[in-house]
Design an enzyme around this catalytic site. Structure first.
Site, PDB file in Angstrom:
ATOM      1  N   LYS A 175       0.843  -1.196   0.000  1.00 22.08           N
ATOM      2  CA  LYS A 175       0.000   0.000   0.000  1.00 22.08           C
ATOM      3  C   LYS A 175       0.880   1.248   0.000  1.00 22.08           C
ATOM      4  CE  LYS A 175      -4.553   0.462   2.176  1.00 22.08           C
ATOM      5  NZ  LYS A 175      -5.300   0.537   3.445  1.00 22.08           N
TER       6      LYS A 175
HETATM    7  O1  G3P Z   1      -7.822   1.200   5.660  1.00 22.72           O
HETATM    8  C1  G3P Z   1      -8.207   2.200   4.782  1.00 22.72           C
HETATM    9  C2  G3P Z   1      -9.543   2.803   5.140  1.00 22.72           C
HETATM   10  O2  G3P Z   1     -10.546   1.826   5.032  1.00 22.72           O
HETATM   11  C3  G3P Z   1      -9.585   3.400   6.521  1.00 22.72           C
HETATM   12  O3  G3P Z   1     -10.740   4.176   6.603  1.00 22.72           O
HETATM   13  O4  G3P Z   1     -11.821   6.197   7.539  1.00 22.72           O
HETATM   14  O5  G3P Z   1     -12.172   3.968   8.625  1.00 22.72           O
HETATM   15  O6  G3P Z   1      -9.948   5.089   8.827  1.00 22.72           O
HETATM   16  P1  G3P Z   1     -11.190   4.883   7.982  1.00 22.72           P
END
Ligand code: G3P
Length: 235
Positions: free
Chosen positions: A83
């Site tokens: 990533k």
């Molecule tokens: O891992 C990437 C993404 O899904 C994280 O999103 O906004 O839940 O931190 P969030």
């Protein structure tokens, strides 16, 4: 639509992988920190639990160091997907790693312009963050619609839209309607997708009515197993 799970919690992954519905895993530095575990150990363990792509994020921001880190991560297991952030150095690293034959997930995408650049850099996956856009009053699903529309206009583009920052089942359903290839779900969101009160109510009524028949599908034997007749019928 492929379902990835967005977590570095190995017990959650073990439990959800047993459903047979998990096609991959995404992690990020915050999820790794939350796990409290050694990065290499937890990614290696996750790669053994799920056969599909497992996203492991670099920590550097300059191209040379991201490339070196990406190669170290890719060597941990065949299903590691490196990533990288959607920055000029991140996309330069993406192109170098995909040219080497590695899978790359370009993360922290918040615009269609960024997604177009990631596809040109050969990304395996682009991760637009729907929830974080919604959090600031911007329609995150509109970004998914825009990216899918652009990618569909160029059939030779191989980059898959991996909907990230998912907050609820509606994000998953609407992204599927739009034709997104993948959604990465927090464990709680995946579990919530099973639930509906009418399903619970209907099953309760079916079981109550079945009990009234006094019948069983598997006939108990003297030793407590299914009898020869049941085995013959199910053969
Ligand atoms: O891992 C990437 C993404 O899904 C994280 O999103 O906004 O839940 O931190 P969030």
């Amino acid at each position: 639509m492929k379902f990835f799970v967005d977590t570095a919690d190995v017990e959650e992954i073990r439990d959800l992988a047993a459903t047979g519905l998990v096609d991959g895993i995404t992690t990020n530095p915050s999820l790794i920190a939350k796990s409290g575990r050694d990065f290499f150990e937890v990614i290696t363990e996750i790669c053994g639990l799920v056969a599909g792509p497992v996203s492991a994020e670099v920590a550097a921001t300059d191209h040379a160091t991201m490339l070196a880190e990406g190669r170290v991560l890719a060597a941990l297991a065949p299903n590691v997907c490196v990533k990288v952030p959607l920055t000029p150095d991140g996309l330069k690293t993406c192109k170098a790693l995909t040219d080497d034959g590695h899978q790359v997930n370009v993360t922290l995408c918040f615009s269609a312009a960024q997604a177009l650049l990631a596809a040109k850099a050969g990304a395996t996956f682009i991760s637009p963050f729907v929830g974080r856009l919604d959090d600031i009053g911007v329609d995150g699903l509109q970004l998914i619609a825009d990216i899918v529309e652009i990618y569909d206009a160029y059939p030779n583009l191989s980059t898959e839209v991996l909907v990230a920052s998912v907050r609820n089942a509606a994000h998953v359903v609407e992204s599927a309607k739009l034709g997104a290839h993948v959604a990465t779900l927090p464990p709680a969101t995946l579990r919530a997708m099973y639930k509906h009160p009418l399903t619970d109510k209907g099953l309760e009524a079916f079981l109550a009515d079945w009990a009234k028949t006094g019948q069983t599908i598997l006939k108990p034997t003297s030793s407590g197993g299914a009898n020869a007749e049941s085995k013959r019928r199910s053969a």
